[in-house]
Design a protein around this motif. Structure first.
Motif, PDB file in Angstrom:
ATOM      1  N   THR A  75       0.817  -1.215   0.000  1.00 30.79           N
ATOM      2  CA  THR A  75       0.000   0.000   0.000  1.00 30.79           C
ATOM      3  C   THR A  75       0.855   1.271   0.000  1.00 30.79           C
ATOM      4  OG1 THR A  75      -1.896  -1.106   0.965  1.00 30.79           O
ATOM      5  CG2 THR A  75      -1.799   1.275   1.247  1.00 30.79           C
ATOM      6  N   PRO A  76       1.881   1.384   0.869  1.00 28.96           N
ATOM      7  CA  PRO A  76       2.713   2.597   0.841  1.00 28.96           C
ATOM      8  C   PRO A  76       3.472   2.783  -0.477  1.00 28.96           C
ATOM      9  CG  PRO A  76       3.090   1.366   2.876  1.00 28.96           C
ATOM     10  CD  PRO A  76       2.245   0.505   1.990  1.00 28.96           C
ATOM     11  N   LYS A  77       3.624   1.714  -1.254  1.00 29.83           N
ATOM     12  CA  LYS A  77       4.332   1.798  -2.533  1.00 29.83           C
ATOM     13  C   LYS A  77       3.379   2.082  -3.695  1.00 29.83           C
ATOM     14  CE  LYS A  77       8.233  -1.191  -1.469  1.00 29.83           C
ATOM     15  NZ  LYS A  77       9.218  -0.151  -1.699  1.00 29.83           N
TER      16      LYS A  77
END
Length: 178
Positions: A63-65
């Motif tokens: 998700t953060p990527k």
């Protein structure tokens, strides 16, 4: 009509076969000596991982990527998860309770022994062709977690860097058995 008759016959045969089965074993129970460490049978699928879900291991890294929300996938086992980032890569994590790292096929790549978080592991650059990599961590001799990547563009080394990142992030959440 013929297929309904066949289906009905099959269901009836299965019902008869199942009704003859019993979970009770003949004989008497004998108390065993208590053991210091509980034994976990790898033969009983799923016990090794309990209620751990592959998507719970994949999502915190993807998700953060900027990857899309992970989706359940059932290719390598019933407990798999995959995510994609358009134009970049597809990634997945699988929890495989019935096959260890020794049973993992290298595909088009070569297994390279390594360690992840102190656990035995293998890295397989190019397992599904160029721009791909799998890192598999031994949980028991007969259970593993795999983290796989397939890049749209790049090298096996770049794919392995992403697979290692997924594996390293997931490893602390894997059960310690034995």
């Amino acid at each position: 009509m013929t297929s309904r008759v066949r289906l009905g016959s099959l269901i009836a045969m299965l019902a008869v076969a199942a009704s003859g089965c019993s979970t009770e074993l003949p004989g008497s129970a004998i108390a065993a000596e208590p053991s210091a460490t509980p034994a976990i049978s790898d033969a009983r699928s799923g016990e090794v991982f309990g209620d751990l879900k592959a998507c719970d291991l994949l999502e915190p890294t993807t998700t953060p990527k900027g990857f899309a929300a992970p989706e359940i996938e059932r290719y390598e086992s019933d407990n798999g998860c995959a995510a994609q980032k358009r134009g970049y890569a597809s990634v997945s994590i699988y929890l495989v309770p019935e096959a260890g790292i020794d049973q993992l096929s290298p595909g088009q790549g070569t297994k390279i022994p390594t360690k992840v978080g102190g656990r035995e592991a293998v890295e397989i650059p190019g397992d599904s062709g160029t721009e791909a990599c799998t890192v598999a961590i031994a949980v028991t001799p007969n259970a593993r977690m795999t983290a796989s990547t397939s890049l749209n563009e790049g090298t096996n080394e770049e794919a392995c860097a992403l697979a290692r990142e997924l594996a390293v992030a997931a490893e602390p959440k894997l059960p310690r058995v034995g």
